[in-house]
Design a protein around this motif. Structure first.
Motif, mmCIF file in Angstrom:
data_model
loop_
_atom_site.group_PDB
_atom_site.id
_atom_site.type_symbol
_atom_site.label_atom_id
_atom_site.label_comp_id
_atom_site.label_asym_id
_atom_site.label_seq_id
_atom_site.Cartn_x
_atom_site.Cartn_y
_atom_site.Cartn_z
ATOM 1 N N SER A 74 -24.655 -45.361 -31.224
ATOM 2 C CA SER A 74 -23.341 -44.740 -31.058
ATOM 3 C C SER A 74 -22.356 -45.337 -32.054
ATOM 4 O O SER A 74 -22.573 -46.424 -32.607
ATOM 5 N N LEU A 90 -6.986 -44.899 -32.180
ATOM 6 C CA LEU A 90 -7.560 -43.764 -31.458
ATOM 7 C C LEU A 90 -8.224 -42.748 -32.382
ATOM 8 O O LEU A 90 -9.379 -42.353 -32.187
ATOM 9 N N LYS A 91 -7.516 -42.316 -33.432
ATOM 10 C CA LYS A 91 -8.056 -41.259 -34.307
ATOM 11 C C LYS A 91 -9.289 -41.746 -35.066
ATOM 12 O O LYS A 91 -10.290 -41.016 -35.185
ATOM 13 N N THR A 92 -9.220 -42.974 -35.569
ATOM 14 C CA THR A 92 -10.370 -43.515 -36.291
ATOM 15 C C THR A 92 -11.570 -43.690 -35.355
ATOM 16 O O THR A 92 -12.718 -43.466 -35.741
ATOM 17 N N LEU A 93 -11.305 -44.078 -34.119
ATOM 18 C CA LEU A 93 -12.385 -44.275 -33.156
ATOM 19 C C LEU A 93 -13.043 -42.953 -32.777
ATOM 20 O O LEU A 93 -14.228 -42.897 -32.460
ATOM 21 N N GLU A 94 -12.268 -41.879 -32.831
ATOM 22 C CA GLU A 94 -12.809 -40.567 -32.468
ATOM 23 C C GLU A 94 -13.724 -40.015 -33.561
ATOM 24 O O GLU A 94 -14.795 -39.472 -33.269
ATOM 25 N N GLU A 95 -13.333 -40.156 -34.812
ATOM 26 C CA GLU A 95 -14.123 -39.611 -35.929
ATOM 27 C C GLU A 95 -14.245 -40.648 -37.044
ATOM 28 O O GLU A 95 -13.635 -40.519 -38.114
ATOM 29 N N THR A 98 -8.075 -42.732 -22.979
ATOM 30 C CA THR A 98 -8.462 -42.006 -24.194
ATOM 31 C C THR A 98 -9.368 -42.845 -25.083
ATOM 32 O O THR A 98 -10.212 -42.311 -25.813
ATOM 33 N N ILE A 99 -9.204 -44.173 -25.033
ATOM 34 C CA ILE A 99 -10.086 -45.080 -25.788
ATOM 35 C C ILE A 99 -11.431 -45.196 -25.083
ATOM 36 O O ILE A 99 -12.499 -45.114 -25.704
ATOM 37 N N SER A 104 -12.930 -43.170 -23.077
ATOM 38 C CA SER A 104 -13.730 -41.940 -23.091
ATOM 39 C C SER A 104 -14.480 -41.739 -24.415
ATOM 40 O O SER A 104 -15.397 -40.925 -24.484
ATOM 41 N N ARG A 105 -14.083 -42.447 -25.460
ATOM 42 C CA ARG A 105 -14.732 -42.297 -26.767
ATOM 43 C C ARG A 105 -15.780 -43.386 -27.028
ATOM 44 O O ARG A 105 -16.288 -43.491 -28.136
ATOM 45 N N CYS A 106 -16.067 -44.210 -25.999
ATOM 46 C CA CYS A 106 -17.007 -45.318 -26.168
ATOM 47 C C CYS A 106 -18.155 -45.206 -25.158
ATOM 48 O O CYS A 106 -18.014 -44.597 -24.093
#
Length: 562
Positions: free
Chosen positions: A38, A140-145, A165-166, A168-170
Motif C-alpha cells: 500500500s 492530505l492531498k499527497t497522501l491520497e495520490e 480523512t487521514i 481512511s487513506r491508510c
C-alpha cells in the motif's frame, strides 16, 4: 559513549524479532511476498510495542536487493544503509518536534523527486497525531495520490486525534500490549546472550511493571543490572520498579485477615520509610487481591496473574479468605485509590484505609442466614409459650362472662392464632367513657413520636377504640402485629410510660385484632341489652335506626336526644 542502552542494542531488525505482534507482522510479510504494497500505513498502539521498529523493518524489506522477501536480509547495502540511517530516501520524521505546516511542506516538496539509492522513498512520520491541522491538510492531498515510488508509514499512540480523512487513506494496524510471558521470554534471550545472571522471578516482576511495553521492560532490566552486584534478584527488581515485595503484601493481607491493626500500621510505616509511593502501594494491593480472586475461581489460569506469586503464604491466604471478602476489599481499595488522586495527603488516606480493612466486618451470607433462622425459631417458641399463657388467662374469663345461654363451649383456636383477653376487654368497656377516649386520641400522635422507631412501627396501622380511667384498648389491623406487640413487655411499658408522661395517668394497654374487636364489641352490646331488659322487667322495643347506629359505633358512643 561506548555503552548503549539495551533497548537500542536489541532493537528488532527483522519481523521475527517483533514480539507479541504476530497479527501485524504476518499480514505485512504476506503483502511483501505478493507485492501488494500500500502507499500509506498507520501503525497505532501503546508505547514500546514495536511500531517504529516495524516501520523500519518494512522499509528495509521493500528496498532489499533480494525483494520480494518476507524478511530483510540485513546484509545488502540497502538494508545496512537504512539500519544506519545513511540512505536519504528513507526519512524518519518526528512530528512532535516538527508539527508546523512549514516543516511538513518542506518534506512534501521533495516527494515528487525519484529515489536516488533505493527503489522506494519511505517517509516514517512518528507521533503523527502531534501535527497541526494545517500540517494535516498539507499532508492530505499527497497522501491520497502520492507518486508510485513513495510510501508513507504513520505511527501514533493516540489514533483518535488523527483526522478521519487521514485514517481512511491508510491501512491501519493496531499494535497490542505485549504479554508478560512474551516479555519474559525476550529478556531471557537477552540476558543469556549478554551473560547476565538474573533470577526468573525478577524478570517476571520487571515484565509486570512494564505494563505491556518492551522498551519499558528493557529499560528496567538495564537499570536492575546496574543496581545489582553479581546477580539480579527479586529485591533488585522491586527496588528499580518501586513495587512492593510479595512477602510484604502477604504480611499486610494477614493483618487484614486477623484484624490486627497494630501489625498493619507497623507494616505500613515500614513501607513508607523505604520510600514506597502510597498510590503505587494501593494499586499493588488491588492487583494482589484481584489475583487472589482469580486464583480461587480459576486456579489453572496462572498466566493471568498480574501481581502475585504463587508461594505457600499466598495459597494459605487464598484458602482462608472468602470470595465475599475479596469483593469487599477490592471495592473499598478502589474507592480509596480514587480519593487519593485528589488529596495532598495520600498517606493519611492510606493509614485510614489500613485501619478500616483491619476492622471491616465481612458479610457472611450463609452464616448470617443460619443465625437468623435460629433466632426466628427461638422467637416462635417464645411466642407460642406466651400465647398459651394468654389462652389460659383470657379465655377462662371469657367462658364465665359471655353468653350464659350457650351450653356448648366455644371451639378452641389453633395454636398459631392470637386470642384477645375478652374478659379484661369487657371490664374496660364497662368503665369506658367518651372523655377518656378523647384524651387518649388527642395525645396519640405525640405519644407515638416519643417512642423508639421499632416501637412506633408496631402502631402504624393501629388506633385506640375505647378507654377507661385505667386502661386503653388498641385495635390492630393485622393479627400478627397485634400478637407481636402484646408479647413485648418493653413495648407495653414504653407506651404506658409515654401516656403517663403526657396525661398523668398510668394506663393498662390491651390489644385486639380488628376482626376479633367487631365480635367482642357486638357480644358486649348484646349482653348489656339483656341485662337492662331483665332489670326493667318490660324491655322496650328499640327503633331499628337506633339499633343499627349502636351496632356500628357502639352503645357507649350513641346518645339519644328526643
Amino acid at each position: 559513549m561506548s555503552y548503549q542502552a539495551l533497548y537500542r542494542v536489541w532493537r528488532p531488525q527483522a519481523f521475527i524479532d517483533v514480539v507479541g505482534q504476530e497479527h501485524v507482522t504476518k499480514t505485512l510479510q504476506n503483502a511483501l511476498l505478493q507485492q501488494k504494497i500500500s502507499h500509506a500505513y498507520l501503525f497505532s498502539g501503546p508505547r514500546g510495542t514495536g511500531k517504529t521498529s516495524a516501520a523500519k523493518i518494512l522499509a528495509k524489506a521493500i528496498n532489499c536487493e533480494h525483494a520480494p522477501v518476507a524478511e530483510p536480509c540485513n546484509e545488502c547495502e540497502a538494508c545496512r544503509g537504512i539500519t544506519n540511517g545513511t540512505i536519504p530516501d528513507v526519512l524518519e520524521f518526528d512530528a512532535a518536534s516538527n508539527s508546523r505546516v512549514e516543516e511538513m511542506r518542506d518534506v512534501l516538496d521533495k516527494v515528487k523527486f525519484a529515489p536516488t539509492a533505493v527503489n522506494y522513498k519511505v517517509y516514517i512520520i512518528d507521533e503523527v497525531h502531534m501535527l497541526s491541522i494545517s500540517a494535516f491538510n498539507a499532508l492530505l492531498k499527497t497522501l491520497e495520490e502520492p507518486p508510485k515510488h513513495v510510501i508513507f508509514i504513520l505511527a501514533t499512540t493516540e489514533p483518535h486525534k488523527i483526522p478521519l480523512t487521514i485514517i481512511s487513506r491508510c491501512q491501519r494496524f493496531d499494535f497490542r500490549r505485549i504479554t508478560a510471558k512474551s516479555i519474559v521470554n525476550r529478556m531471557k534471550l537477552i540476558v543469556d546472550e549478554t551473560g547476565v545472571d538474573c533470577d526468573d522471578r525478577a524478570l517476571q516482576m520487571i515484565a509486570r511493571a512494564a505494563d505491556g511495553g518492551m522498551r519499558d521492560a528493557l529499560s528496567l532490566l538495564d537499570q536492575a543490572i546496574s543496581y545489582s552486584q553479581d546477580r539480579v534478584t527479586v529485591e533488585d527488581a522491586l527496588t528499580v520498579t518501586g513495587a512492593v515485595s510479595q512477602g510484604f503484601l502477604n504480611k499486610m493481607a494477614r493483618a487484614f485477615q486477623e484484624k490486627d491493626v497494630a501489625s498493619g500500621l507497623d507494616s505500613l510505616e515500614e513501607l513508607l520509610f523505604h520510600g514506597k509511593d502510597p498510590v503505587r502501594f494501593i494499586e499493588d494491593l488491588i492487583l494482589f487481591y484481584r489475583d487472589m480472586l482469580l486464583y480461587k475461581t480459576a486456579p489453572n489460569l496462572e498466566e493471568s496473574l498480574e501481581r502475585a506469586m504463587l508461594d505457600e503464604d499466598f495459597r494459605l491466604l487464598a484458602e482462608a479468605t472468602s470470595a465475599e471478602q475479596l469483593y469487599q476489599y477490592i471495592e473499598f481499595l478502589n474507592k480509596t485509590q480514587q480519593e487519593m488522586r485528589w488529596t495532598n495527603h495520600p498517606r493519611i488516606f492510606l493509614e485510614v484505609a489500613v485501619v478500616k480493612l483491619c476492622q471491616m466486618e465481612t458479610k457472611q451470607r450463609e452464616a448470617a442466614s443460619s443465625e437468623q433462622l435460629e433466632k426466628l425459631l427461638q422467637r416462635i417458641d417464645q411466642l407460642e409459650q406466651e400465647l398459651n399463657q394468654l389462652k389460659t388467662n383470657g379465655i377462662a374469663a371469657t367462658a364465665q362472662e359471655t353468653a350464659p345461654q350457650q351450653q356448648k363451649p366455644a371451639p378452641r383456636t389453633t395454636r398459631n392464632t392470637f386470642q384477645a383477653p375478652v374478659g379484661k376487654i369487657n371490664e374496660v368497656l364497662k368503665a369506658a367513657t367518651k372523655s377518656d377516649l378523647q384524651l387518649v386520641k388527642s395525645n396519640w400522635g405525640e405519644m407515638r413520636a416519643g417512642l423508639m422507631k421499632s416501637h412506633a412501627a408496631l402502631l402504624n396501622e393501629a388506633e385506640p377504640v375505647a378507654a377507661s380511667d385505667t386502661a386503653v384498648i388498641i385495635k390492630f389491623k393485622h393479627e400478627m402485629i397485634c400478637q407481636m406487640a402484646m408479647s413485648r413487655k418493653d413495648f407495653l411499658e414504653a407506651v404506658s410510660a409515654s401516656f403517663s408522661k403526657l396525661t398523668g395517668k398510668r394506663f393498662l394497654i390491651l390489644g385486639v385484632p380488628e376482626e376479633q374487636w367487631l365480635t367482642i364489641r357486638e357480644n358486649f352490646i348484646n349482653s348489656q341489652h339483656s341485662d337492662e331488659g331483665e332489670n326493667s322487667g318490660t324491655p322496650e322495643e328499640e327503633e331499628p335506626h337506633i339499633a343499627e347506629a349502636k351496632k356500628l359505633f357502639g352503645a357507649e358512643f350513641v346518645e339519644i336526644i328526643d
